[in-house]
Design an enzyme around this catalytic site. Structure first.
Site, PDB file in Angstrom:
ATOM      1  N   ARG A   1      11.433 -31.132 -26.330  1.00 29.69           N
ATOM      2  CA  ARG A   1      10.332 -32.040 -26.029  1.00 29.69           C
ATOM      3  C   ARG A   1      10.849 -33.366 -25.503  1.00 29.69           C
ATOM      4  O   ARG A   1      10.561 -33.784 -24.412  1.00 29.69           O
ATOM      5  CB  ARG A   1       9.490 -32.291 -27.284  1.00 29.69           C
ATOM      6  CG  ARG A   1       8.562 -31.156 -27.592  1.00 29.69           C
ATOM      7  CD  ARG A   1       8.124 -31.179 -29.015  1.00 29.69           C
ATOM      8  NE  ARG A   1       9.220 -30.805 -29.893  1.00 29.69           N
ATOM      9  CZ  ARG A   1       9.081 -30.483 -31.155  1.00 29.69           C
ATOM     10  NH1 ARG A   1       7.894 -30.512 -31.709  1.00 29.69           N
ATOM     11  NH2 ARG A   1      10.112 -30.137 -31.883  1.00 29.69           N
TER      12      ARG A   1
ATOM     13  N   HIS B   1       4.043 -24.706 -28.106  1.00 27.22           N
ATOM     14  CA  HIS B   1       4.749 -23.434 -28.289  1.00 27.22           C
ATOM     15  C   HIS B   1       4.277 -22.419 -27.240  1.00 27.22           C
ATOM     16  O   HIS B   1       5.080 -21.703 -26.643  1.00 27.22           O
ATOM     17  CB  HIS B   1       4.462 -22.834 -29.669  1.00 27.22           C
ATOM     18  CG  HIS B   1       5.039 -23.596 -30.825  1.00 27.22           C
ATOM     19  ND1 HIS B   1       4.277 -24.016 -31.888  1.00 27.22           N
ATOM     20  CD2 HIS B   1       6.312 -23.980 -31.110  1.00 27.22           C
ATOM     21  CE1 HIS B   1       5.053 -24.628 -32.779  1.00 27.22           C
ATOM     22  NE2 HIS B   1       6.283 -24.635 -32.336  1.00 27.22           N
TER      23      HIS B   1
ATOM     24  N   SER C   1       4.067 -29.258 -34.719  1.00 31.83           N
ATOM     25  CA  SER C   1       3.250 -28.668 -35.785  1.00 31.83           C
ATOM     26  C   SER C   1       3.021 -29.684 -36.898  1.00 31.83           C
ATOM     27  O   SER C   1       1.925 -29.760 -37.462  1.00 31.83           O
ATOM     28  CB  SER C   1       3.932 -27.425 -36.363  1.00 31.83           C
ATOM     29  OG  SER C   1       4.077 -26.445 -35.365  1.00 31.83           O
TER      30      SER C   1
HETATM   31  P1  ADP Z   1      11.550 -25.459 -35.953  1.00 33.91           P
HETATM   32  O1  ADP Z   1      12.357 -24.317 -35.461  1.00 33.91           O
HETATM   33  O2  ADP Z   1      12.273 -26.763 -35.924  1.00 33.91           O
HETATM   34  O3  ADP Z   1      10.807 -25.177 -37.189  1.00 33.91           O
HETATM   35  P2  ADP Z   1       9.087 -25.138 -34.587  1.00 33.91           P
HETATM   36  O4  ADP Z   1       8.837 -23.939 -35.327  1.00 33.91           O
HETATM   37  O5  ADP Z   1       8.042 -26.196 -34.657  1.00 33.91           O
HETATM   38  O6  ADP Z   1      10.470 -25.767 -34.867  1.00 33.91           O
HETATM   39  O7  ADP Z   1       9.317 -24.812 -33.067  1.00 33.91           O
HETATM   40  C1  ADP Z   1      10.187 -23.832 -32.606  1.00 33.91           C
HETATM   41  C2  ADP Z   1      10.746 -24.267 -31.284  1.00 33.91           C
HETATM   42  O8  ADP Z   1       9.693 -24.694 -30.443  1.00 33.91           O
HETATM   43  C3  ADP Z   1      11.723 -25.449 -31.358  1.00 33.91           C
HETATM   44  O9  ADP Z   1      12.718 -25.239 -30.392  1.00 33.91           O
HETATM   45  C4  ADP Z   1      10.874 -26.626 -30.987  1.00 33.91           C
HETATM   46  O10 ADP Z   1      11.644 -27.653 -30.384  1.00 33.91           O
HETATM   47  C5  ADP Z   1       9.933 -26.006 -29.985  1.00 33.91           C
HETATM   48  N1  ADP Z   1       8.679 -26.743 -29.877  1.00 33.91           N
HETATM   49  C6  ADP Z   1       7.857 -27.146 -30.859  1.00 33.91           C
HETATM   50  N2  ADP Z   1       6.803 -27.824 -30.367  1.00 33.91           N
HETATM   51  C7  ADP Z   1       6.975 -27.871 -29.020  1.00 33.91           C
HETATM   52  C8  ADP Z   1       6.259 -28.473 -27.932  1.00 33.91           C
HETATM   53  N3  ADP Z   1       5.167 -29.194 -28.123  1.00 33.91           N
HETATM   54  N4  ADP Z   1       6.755 -28.298 -26.704  1.00 33.91           N
HETATM   55  C9  ADP Z   1       7.893 -27.610 -26.513  1.00 33.91           C
HETATM   56  N5  ADP Z   1       8.621 -27.047 -27.462  1.00 33.91           N
HETATM   57  C10 ADP Z   1       8.177 -27.176 -28.714  1.00 33.91           C
END
Ligand code: ADP
Length: 161
Positions: free
Chosen positions: A91, A17, A129
Site C-alpha cells: 500500500r 484485497h 482490515s
Molecule cells: P496480513 O498478512 O498482514 O495479515 P492482510 O491479511 O490484511 O495482512 O493482507 C494480506 C496482504 O494484502 C498483505 O500483503 C497486505 O499488505 C495486503 N493488503 C491489505 N490491504 C490492502 C490494500 N488496501 N491494498 C493492497 N494490498 C493490501
C-alpha cells in the site's frame, strides 16, 4: 499451469484485497487465496470459516480463484498447491520494511517460492482490515471499502457487541 497463493488474515476481506486478487488473477492461471489461521495477530474478529466464506462470495465472479486456509508455514502450503509465487499487496512505504523482511525469510525457507508485490489502485492505498474494523465498531460507514456482504457482516457483528 502457473499457480500463485495470496496469503493473509483477511479479517475481513476489503476492496483493497479484491483489487490485488483481480490483478493477480490475470497474471496466473490459478490463484489460491489462503486465510492464515495462525493467531499471531491476536484473536480475529471473524472466525476462519467466516473469513473464508466472505472471500468466496467476494471472488465468485473469478473462476480461476480458489479459497482455503492454512496453519503452519505459508511456503509449505504454497508448495502443497504447486504454487510458484506468493502474492502480497504493497500500500504505502510503511508496508515495505515488514514485507521485505518476510519475503527474504520465506525465500530462505523455500527458495522456489518467489514473493510478488502488487500495488492496488490509489483509492485503496489507505485501506486496511484493522481500520475498517475500527471504523465499523464505532458505527462509521465503510461501504466504500468493503463488498456489500462484508459491510452487512460487520454491522451484524457490532450490533451484538
Ligand atoms: P496480513 O498478512 O498482514 O495479515 P492482510 O491479511 O490484511 O495482512 O493482507 C494480506 C496482504 O494484502 C498483505 O500483503 C497486505 O499488505 C495486503 N493488503 C491489505 N490491504 C490492502 C490494500 N488496501 N491494498 C493492497 N494490498 C493490501
Amino acid at each position: 499451469m502457473k499457480i500463485a497463493i495470496y496469503p493473509g488474515s483477511f479479517d475481513p476481506i476489503t476492496n483493497g484485497h479484491l483489487d490485488i486478487i483481480e490483478r493477480a488473477s490475470v497474471i496466473f492461471d490459478k490463484l489460491i487465496v489462503s486465510v492464515a489461521a495462525n493467531a499471531e495477530k491476536g484473536s480475529p474478529l471473524f472466525t476462519r470459516e467466516e473469513r473464508e466464506n466472505m472471500i468466496k462470495e467476494t471472488v465468485a465472479h473469478l473462476p480461476c480463484v480458489e479459497v482455503d486456509s492454512f496453519s503452519g508455514l505459508m511456503v509449505d502450503h504454497a508448495i502443497h498447491h504447486g504454487a510458484v509465487a506468493a502474492i502480497r499487496g504493497l500500500r504505502a512505504l510503511s508496508d515495505f520494511e515488514f514485507e521485505f523482511k518476510m519475503a527474504l525469510m520465506n525465500r530462505s525457507l523455500k527458495e522456489e517460492i518467489s514473493t510478488l508485490f502488487l500495488m492496488p489502485h490509489a483509492k485503496y492505498t489507505h485501506v486496511s482490515s484493522s481500520m475498517v474494523r475500527e471504523a465499523a465498531s464505532l458505527g462509521g460507514a465503510v461501504t466504500e471499502y468493503v463488498p456489500a456482504h462484508v459491510d452487512s457482516a460487520l454491522k451484524e457483528k457490532y450490533s451484538h457487541g
